[in-house]
Design an enzyme around this catalytic site. Structure first.
Site, PDB file in Angstrom:
ATOM      1  N   ASP A 122       0.800  -1.228   0.000  1.00 19.55           N
ATOM      2  CA  ASP A 122       0.000   0.000   0.000  1.00 19.55           C
ATOM      3  C   ASP A 122       0.832   1.277   0.000  1.00 19.55           C
ATOM      4  O   ASP A 122       0.372   2.329   0.450  1.00 19.55           O
ATOM      5  CB  ASP A 122      -0.980  -0.018   1.183  1.00 19.55           C
ATOM      6  CG  ASP A 122      -2.123  -0.991   0.912  1.00 19.55           C
ATOM      7  OD1 ASP A 122      -2.572  -1.059  -0.252  1.00 19.55           O
ATOM      8  OD2 ASP A 122      -2.549  -1.697   1.845  1.00 19.55           O
ATOM      9  N   ASP A 183      -7.043  -4.107  -5.160  1.00 18.12           N
ATOM     10  CA  ASP A 183      -6.718  -2.792  -4.599  1.00 18.12           C
ATOM     11  C   ASP A 183      -5.376  -2.267  -5.116  1.00 18.12           C
ATOM     12  O   ASP A 183      -5.139  -1.062  -5.160  1.00 18.12           O
ATOM     13  CB  ASP A 183      -6.636  -2.854  -3.055  1.00 18.12           C
ATOM     14  CG  ASP A 183      -7.655  -3.771  -2.409  1.00 18.12           C
ATOM     15  OD1 ASP A 183      -8.053  -4.757  -3.045  1.00 18.12           O
ATOM     16  OD2 ASP A 183      -8.026  -3.524  -1.255  1.00 18.12           O
TER      17      ASP A 183
HETATM   18  N1  GLY Z   1      -7.245  -1.703   0.520  1.00 21.72           N
HETATM   19  C1  GLY Z   1      -7.970  -2.209   1.633  1.00 21.72           C
HETATM   20  C2  GLY Z   1      -9.374  -1.815   1.642  1.00 21.72           C
HETATM   21  O1  GLY Z   1      -9.898  -1.322   0.661  1.00 21.72           O
HETATM   22  O2  GLY Z   1     -10.001  -2.015   2.683  1.00 21.72           O
END
Ligand code: GLY
Length: 405
Positions: A122, A183
């Site tokens: 992330d 994601d």
């Molecule tokens: N990327 C984690 C979420 O969307 O909760």
């Protein structure tokens, strides 16, 4: 049983399911300049309140009983707070937001230097919205250098044998080996940006490989998406699709679909593969065909009516995604007008029925989000990324926005 993706070894689909009820996007009162102006005023006032509450700290990923706990710079979500401050500065010209965001750049620089909780993918959420934004808006060189270090750290997670960036866990952790997630589409722009800044093509090459695998394996034949998909790290073969935050392995987690709708066209800014637009279009129609009557999705698209929680954050991400898709779409695309109407109609619903007012406690912007329903974390609460994308959408409706991604 975890699902496999029988489609994956065949050519990518390009057909889209038709939008079943285009009239639902024009039946409700649409987005007006007055509504947008009111929403912007409310949001900026809430952010001023948030600055007073959090000072040098950050809001947690999701609220508890409507109020965000304060945390240090240790979560995957801290960039969404700094990103909101940059958006607020762009929207208002108010130096208070800029000064607060610039102070946070220092914290992000320390975080990457000391590698504080950065053993996950992330880094794009964290550094595009804080440091790339700072570099683009103010030319802050500390921010540029921190974002390049973050890109380097993200690149370390690229597995050449599987041609994906592994989402979570230590790279030696057998449980997490070879897992990519939808994601990650939003983390890849950091790699592309690093290639553009440095001229070093290895970041771009890794991102191209990952996004091709994401299109092939995370998207199912019907244009719904798996949240996560495992590749064999030794052979590179496809293994299985599973969920992490959705209802089941075979359902379609609403926020995952929204990450797909938005992430593929954001990557298209850097990698002009027309499949990225074609696939985002397919995902969009799947999403729009599974909305309840107020047009704000449930937390998983398997639900289209009833008492399950909504995920307003997924709705806000999808709105930004549709606006991004519209930028890149051929002018004569038959769904263009419906998507324009849908983005406006969903946004109008969010502003009228989900956006916080001055009488709401806490400082969040967008009520009724869901973080992790299966674990019962942040259900029917503010989510910091929901606030961010709601604000990004407000700015996108106001101007052609050049993006921090
Ligand atoms: N990327 C984690 C979420 O969307 O909760």
């Amino acid at each position: 049983m975890p699902s496999t993706n029988p489609h994956a070894d065949h050519l990518l689909e390009t057909g889209r399911e038709p939008i079943s009820h285009p009239e639902q996007f024009t039946a409700l009162d649409g987005l007006t300049p007055a509504l947008l102006a009111d929403a912007k005023g409310r949001a900026l006032a809430r952010l001023q309140k948030g600055l007073a509450i959090f000072g040098d700290r950050f809001p947690a990923p999701s609220s508890e009983n409507g109020e965000y706990p304060a945390i240090d710079n240790i979560e995957w979500t801290n960039g969404f707070w700094t990103g909101q401050l940059w958006l607020a500065y762009e929207m208002s010209g108010n130096a208070v937001f800029r000064e607060a965001a610039e102070k946070q750049v220092q914290s992000f620089a320390e975080r990457i230097d000391q590698r504080i909780v950065v053993d996950h993918h992330d880094l794009g959420f964290l550094y595009s919205l804080s440091c790339v934004a700072a570099w683009k808006i103010t030319g802050n060189t500390l921010a540029r250098s921190a974002a390049l270090k973050a890109a380097e750290c993200l690149y370390e997670r690229y597995l050449p044998s599987a041609e994906i960036v592994q989402a979570w866990g230590n790279l030696n952790d057998p449980e997490e080996a070879g897992r990519m997630i939808i994601d990650c589409n939003l983390n890849l722009p950091l790699l592309y940006w690093a290639s553009e800044e440095t001229g070093n093509q290895r970041f771009r090459n890794a991102a191209n490989k990952h996004i091709e695998k994401a299109m092939r394996y995370l998207i199912r034949p019907d244009a719904s998406t798996f949240h996560t998909f495992f590749m064999d790290v030794k052979t590179g073969a496809a293994r299985k699709g599973t969920t992490h935050q959705g209802f089941s392995d075979s359902s379609c987690w609403a926020r995952g679909q929204a990450w797909g709708i938005s992430g593929f066209p954001l990557v298209y800014r850097y990698y002009r593969n027309p499949q990225l637009i074609a696939q985002s279009a397919r995902l969009t129609n799947y999403f729009l065909n599974r909305l309840p009557t107020d047009l704000v999705c449930y937390w998983d698209l398997v639900f289209t009516e009833g008492d399950e929680p909504r995920d307003s954050s997924a709705a806000a991400i999808a709105v930004c995604g549709m606006l991004e898709l519209l930028r890149h779409l051929p002018l004569l695309d038959p769904d263009r007008q419906t998507w324009q109407a849908a983005a406006g109609a969903i946004m109008s619903q969010l502003i009228k029925h989900y956006a916080a007012n001055s009488e709401d406690s806490g400082s969040g912007l967008l009520k009724h989000g869901v973080y992790h329903k299966p674990k019962n974390i942040g259900v029917d609460e503010y989510c910091i990324w929901g606030d961010y994308f709601y604000l990004e959408a407000l700015l996108r409706f106001e101007q052609v926005w050049e993006s921090y991604w």
